[in-house]
Design an enzyme around this catalytic site. Sequence first.
Site, PDB file in Angstrom:
ATOM      1  N   SER A 106       0.717  -1.149   0.097  1.00  9.39           N
ATOM      2  CA  SER A 106       0.190  -0.028  -0.031  1.00  9.39           C
ATOM      3  C   SER A 106       0.904   1.188   0.004  1.00  9.39           C
ATOM      4  CB  SER A 106      -0.833   0.041   1.002  1.00  9.39           C
ATOM      5  OG  SER A 106      -1.573   1.178   1.467  1.00  9.39           O
ATOM      6  N   TYR A 129      -1.737   5.861  -4.458  1.00  9.07           N
ATOM      7  CA  TYR A 129      -2.884   6.938  -4.435  1.00  9.07           C
ATOM      8  C   TYR A 129      -2.153   8.132  -5.174  1.00  9.07           C
ATOM      9  CZ  TYR A 129      -5.992   4.510  -1.166  1.00  9.07           C
ATOM     10  OH  TYR A 129      -6.734   3.726  -0.429  1.00  9.07           O
ATOM     11  N   THR A 155      -5.322   2.850  -7.651  1.00 11.46           N
ATOM     12  CA  THR A 155      -6.450   3.093  -7.125  1.00 11.46           C
ATOM     13  C   THR A 155      -7.601   3.885  -7.470  1.00 11.46           C
ATOM     14  OG1 THR A 155      -5.758   1.903  -4.804  1.00 11.46           O
ATOM     15  CG2 THR A 155      -7.740   3.117  -4.663  1.00 11.46           C
ATOM     16  N   LYS A 230      -7.230  -0.282 -10.341  1.00 12.22           N
ATOM     17  CA  LYS A 230      -7.686  -1.023  -9.063  1.00 12.22           C
ATOM     18  C   LYS A 230      -9.220  -0.434  -8.830  1.00 12.22           C
ATOM     19  CE  LYS A 230      -7.058  -2.827  -4.542  1.00 12.22           C
ATOM     20  NZ  LYS A 230      -7.795  -2.030  -3.641  1.00 12.22           N
ATOM     21  N   HIS A 254     -12.998  -1.845  -3.024  1.00 12.58           N
ATOM     22  CA  HIS A 254     -12.270  -1.204  -1.910  1.00 12.58           C
ATOM     23  C   HIS A 254     -12.673  -1.772  -0.417  1.00 12.58           C
ATOM     24  CE1 HIS A 254      -9.583   2.473  -1.382  1.00 12.58           C
ATOM     25  NE2 HIS A 254      -9.461   1.731  -0.229  1.00 12.58           N
TER      26      HIS A 254
END
Length: 367
Positions: A106, A129, A155, A230, A254
């Site tokens: 992440s 992100y 994402t 994603k 998510h």
Amino acid sequence: MEITNVTEYDAIAKQKLPKMVYDYYASGAEDQWTLQENRNAFARILFRPRILIDVSKIDMTTTVLGFKISMPIMVAPTAMQKMAHPDGEYATARAASAAGTIMTLSSWATSSVEEVASTGPGIRFFQLYVYKNRNVVEQLVRRAERAGFKAIALTVDTPRLGRRESDIKNRFTLPPNLTLKNFEGLDLGKMDEANDSGLASYVAGQIDRTLSWKDVQWLQTITKLPILVKGVLTGEDGEIAIQAGAAGIIVSNHGARQLDYVPATISALEEVVKATQGRIPVFLDGGVRRGTDVFKALALGASGIFIGRPVVFSLAAEGEAGVRKVLQMLRDEFELTMALSGCRSLKEISRNHITTEWDTPRPSARL
């Protein structure tokens, strides 16, 4: 008590972790309807097993973006793993590598890309992100590339953070001894206390709401790494993802933490698969707790699946050994499901091996 399935780690994690931390990992958005549905939808898909097939040898290996892995079960990006266990992402990276599969780190990890790379060999993807400050994004992508990460999982479902009411009630914030390690040097590694969710405030301040398809193309100008999109839930967006140059799609809601009342990912999967027509691989993220779930996803056209919560819950319970055990249990269950369904390799798993509520009735066989 001996652990015999993945779900049993949930209760152990709940016992062990502070309420704020457990709730952060476990909860979904608003009414949590989609959170329940991510699991329930799997239960409405039934098997059509084929019998009297020699299943003495079962091959679960596959390739993802050209990388050979031992099974179509991979580790999804989950944030702030050191809240679960002091070894955090280090333990997860070692467990995934030992299982011969892919870990996705992440952006909001409590260990940096360099630290995770230092745990040893392994195929790793980096979840991204997009921050308002694009220099930050560029730096981060370069660092992931340098550290040997093999793909970017972008994402795309989080222009704003979903309303997670337990985080609001608990005034969720990153514990003071931890930082978002990838952003430490950029003064973005800490989360301020807020009068609701500290993470929601952080996202509102830092994450770019203008993110659009042209940014998927921009990303390809700054990196040679393949980009997985994603957070796709519709055929329309599956089609656009291909046009935008995506190397693959992760069908994801998510973990039911963004928009409530979207379908379970297993329910959305087939629409996305049909739209992409085999041009790029489609993966599933969300709700997988059994080897039977893995088989169902592959029968509906997924090239592989990602697990999230089972990783953090097993990490909280038993550290690296817990994550290893979760990957092993899912592997063993999936292998058994293949055998009992009459499939010896992933390519033998077909849509005819399952039946869903939306199927048209099959014509009866004539002798």
